[in-house]
Design a protein around this motif. Structure first.
Motif, short mmCIF file in Angstrom:
data_model
loop_
_atom_site.label_atom_id
_atom_site.label_comp_id
_atom_site.label_asym_id
_atom_site.label_seq_id
_atom_site.Cartn_x
_atom_site.Cartn_y
_atom_site.Cartn_z
N GLY A 108 33.21 29.13 18.88
CA GLY A 108 33.79 28.07 18.05
C GLY A 108 35.19 28.48 17.62
O GLY A 108 36.00 28.93 18.43
N GLY A 109 35.44 28.37 16.33
CA GLY A 109 36.77 28.70 15.83
C GLY A 109 37.12 30.16 16.00
O GLY A 109 38.29 30.54 15.93
N SER A 110 36.14 31.00 16.24
CA SER A 110 36.42 32.43 16.43
C SER A 110 36.67 32.74 17.90
O SER A 110 36.74 33.92 18.28
N LYS B 42 33.55 34.56 11.33
CA LYS B 42 33.81 34.32 9.91
C LYS B 42 32.60 34.78 9.07
O LYS B 42 32.74 35.51 8.12
N THR B 43 31.42 34.35 9.49
CA THR B 43 30.22 34.64 8.70
C THR B 43 29.55 35.95 9.08
O THR B 43 28.74 36.48 8.34
N PHE B 44 29.84 36.44 10.25
CA PHE B 44 29.16 37.59 10.85
C PHE B 44 27.64 37.36 10.85
O PHE B 44 26.85 38.30 10.71
N GLY C 78 36.56 27.83 9.97
CA GLY C 78 36.54 28.48 11.29
C GLY C 78 37.51 27.85 12.26
O GLY C 78 38.27 28.54 12.96
N GLN D 257 37.07 20.89 19.04
CA GLN D 257 36.43 21.43 17.84
C GLN D 257 37.20 21.00 16.59
O GLN D 257 36.62 20.54 15.61
N GLU E 214 34.61 18.42 15.03
CA GLU E 214 33.81 19.08 14.00
C GLU E 214 34.33 18.67 12.62
O GLU E 214 33.59 18.62 11.65
N VAL F 5 26.10 20.99 12.59
CA VAL F 5 25.74 21.98 13.61
C VAL F 5 24.51 22.78 13.21
O VAL F 5 23.98 23.56 13.99
N LYS G 168 20.83 24.78 15.34
CA LYS G 168 20.70 26.24 15.18
C LYS G 168 19.32 26.58 14.65
O LYS G 168 18.65 27.49 15.13
O1 F6P Z 1 29.76 25.67 15.13
C1 F6P Z 1 29.63 25.99 13.79
C2 F6P Z 1 30.55 27.09 13.39
O2 F6P Z 1 30.26 27.42 12.08
C3 F6P Z 1 32.04 26.77 13.56
O3 F6P Z 1 32.52 26.00 12.54
C4 F6P Z 1 32.60 28.13 13.63
O4 F6P Z 1 33.91 28.11 14.11
C5 F6P Z 1 31.62 28.78 14.58
O5 F6P Z 1 30.36 28.25 14.19
C6 F6P Z 1 31.59 30.27 14.56
O6 F6P Z 1 31.29 30.76 13.29
P1 F6P Z 1 31.55 32.25 12.89
O7 F6P Z 1 33.03 32.50 13.00
O8 F6P Z 1 31.06 32.39 11.49
O9 F6P Z 1 30.80 33.14 13.85
#
Ligand code: F6P
Length: 553
Positions: free
Chosen positions: A154-156, A207-209, A272, A354, A358, A513, A517
């Protein structure tokens, strides 16, 4: 700023736009006068933006600007820039614009100077990148790093990979990046293939790890590394030299076994999909160097400043966002094509998917009230001229309205010359001729009489007629530099913001999303053979899992 969301359909401007749409008869052949083109050509930083081939007239434009006023788009913009918690459902500020404020600027949020924090991390990321680029940072066996593998999704992933591709001419020789995102093991398998573990550095970007795909891939890469390094290599030392992380959750980074000295943080006020200009861009910083990355950030900031200060009628993100609202809510468009005439931007449409979908694929306003109008556009596209030979047919002659953004650069990254019958042909000019031709063809079409005048037999005239009046925006810049890329990305961030603000939705959450999951976690045991869990599933899911079990070999 009020926290209650305005239902835009209750505004006077919405009613006026609905009335105008009812009687609007676009005719670009007659409306596209030199004065109109001049009036509709705007400049934002290095971007030259021609809005003249859109299906609007002065009256529609003034009604769109009135709509922006009535729902207070600019008030919401100011609230975002000031660090108010406009991401209501997550109770967060939305401050990706702070990631590109110059050093020395100041923005205090909850008593904390976020600009100082941003620059502190940037400096660390720049210093680390320089060590990798210079060869001072080595792998555990002392060899120089040659490949950086970004693990993220995703954003990462999408921003770094898009920018890595776009800025290919600025990359350092002898240092390349790969990107692993998909939990499909093919992705890790293919990306690791041919790599030398001694010269490979992994960046775990999350972002969340806590993202399943990223943590799974990170573990696969760690196992691969430890297996492939020379026997007897100390595992902790290997992970310390070959793994770094980017995250807002540094405690989880430590749990994974990555030294937090080699971790680069960011903050929950960076979404993200708005994070490529944070430390999430570390792979890019290593590839193009801190100086170029700083130019990218300056480009973002230039567009932020344009969005913040340009008068409404000359404000490119505002105008483009409002056009998208017009097409979506009043002219019935569902999708939006983005067509870069630059092979370097081949991942830009995927990145925008995205960013825009999103952000704006929401069915309730930020106060939880349901919307009863369309939101979000399906963004899609491919670089020209490949798209011309694939899906442009539908844009030219299909029954659907597809507003399209065309993007091109005056100067090529690779100036190549072709020799045709003894003549030298500048291939970039040939390429740009296509860019100019397409928006012209879409705008003006070809009438039945024009087709007849070419001697086409009557039976084929309808099939060879082009209706025209297909809307396009043309965005040009001198060259695809890091600064120009930053401006382009920020332009689309703010367009997305404007649309979300009109629709009254929270463009910064992504609850949609979560369900998939959650169900994937629940179904895991059924897929692996837990008959009890399988029996609890609906008949279609049971049947599909049954097919898998029968054929898995
Ligand atoms: O797809 C959901 C999402 O939370 C995106 O918004 C985010 O970019 C991607 O998952 C990855 O999340 P993370 O950077 O926390 O791994």
């Amino acid at each position: 700023m009020s926290t209650g969301a305005v239902d835009p359909t209750t505004t006077a401007a919405w009613s006026r736009l609905a009335r105008l749409a009812g009687s609007f008869q676009p005719d670009l052949r007659s409306s596209l006068t030199p004065d109109w083109v001049e009036e509709q050509t705007l400049v934002a930083g290095d971007l030259h933006v021609d809005l003249s081939k859109n299906l609007v007239d002065a009256e529609v434009e003034s009604a769109l600007l009135a709509l922006a006023d009535e729902v207070d788009v600019l008030g919401r913009r100011d609230a975002m820039l000031a660090g108010e918690r406009i991401n209501v459902t997550e109770d967060r500020a939305v401050l990706h614009t702070a990631l590109r404020l110059p050093a020395g600027a100041s923005l205090t949020v909850d008593g904390q100077d976020v600009v100082a924090d941003v620059h502190e991390v940037l400096e660390r990321a720049y210093a680390f990148a320089e060590r990798v680029r210079s060869g001072e940072w080595t792998g555990v066996t002392g060899r120089r790093i040659e490949t950086v593998v970004n693990i993220g999704i995703g954003g990462s992933d999408l921003g770094p990979v898009m920018a890595y591709e776009a800025l290919e001419p600025y990359r350092q020789d002898g240092l390349s990046c790969r990107f692993i995102s998909n939990i499909d093991p093919t992705d890790a398998g293919q990306s690791l293939s041919g790599l030398d573990p001694e010269t490979t550095l992994f960046i775990v970007s999350s972002k969340t790890f806590g993202t399943l795909e990223t943590l799974t891939n990170a573990r696969l890469c760690r196992a691969w590394l430890l297996e492939q390094l020379p026997a007897g290599t100390d595992a902790d030392a290997a992970v310390a030299q070959h793994f770094v992380a980017v995250s807002t959750a540094l405690d989880k980074v430590a749990d994974f076994g990555i030294d937090t000295d080699n971790a680069f943080g960011f903050w929950d006020w960076v979404g993200g999909r708005y994070s490529m200009d944070s430390a999430i861009g570390l792979s890019l910083v290593i590839a193009i160097g801190p100086e170029r990355f700083a130019e990218l950030l300056a480009g973002f900031h230039a567009m932020d400043e344009h969005f913040r200060t340009a008068p409404a009628a000359a404000n490119v993100p505002l105008r483009m966002g409002l056009l998208n609202v017009w097409y979506t809510n009043f002219l019935g468009a569902h999708t939006h094509a983005v067509l870069p005439y630059s092979q370097l931007l081949h991942r830009f449409p995927a990145y925008l998917q995205q960013l825009t979908m999103e952000s704006n694929g929401k069915g309730v306003r930020w106060d939880g009230t349901p919307v009863d109008y369309d939101t979000g556009e399906v963004f899609w596209g491919e670089p020209g001229t490949n798209g011309q030979h694939a899906f442009y047919q539908l844009i030219h002659q299909g029954t659907r309205l597809v507003p399209a953004d065309f993007i091109a650069f005056a100067r090529p990254a690779y100036p190549l010359v072709d020799e045709v019958d003894g003549r030298q042909v500048d291939v970039h000019e040939l390429f740009l001729a296509n860019f100019f031709a397409q928006t012209k063809a879409l705008a003006f079409g070809k009438t039945a009489d024009e087709v007849r005048a070419e001697g086409v037999e009557e039976a084929l005239v309808p099939a060879r007629t082009f209706p025209g009046n297909r809307p396009t925006t043309s965005i040009m810049a001198p060259l695809l530099t890091p600064g120009v890329l930053g401006q382009l990305v920020a332009l689309y961030e703010h367009i997305t913001f404007v649309e979300g603000a009109v629709w009254g939705i929270d463009s910064f959450d992504q609850w949609g999303v979560e369900l998939g999951k959650q169900l994937a976690q629940e179904l895991g045991p059924a897929v692996s053979g837990d008959t009890g869990v399988l029996a609890e599933q609906d008949p279609s899911t049971q049947s599909l899992i049954g097919y898998y079990q029968e054929h898995r070999g």
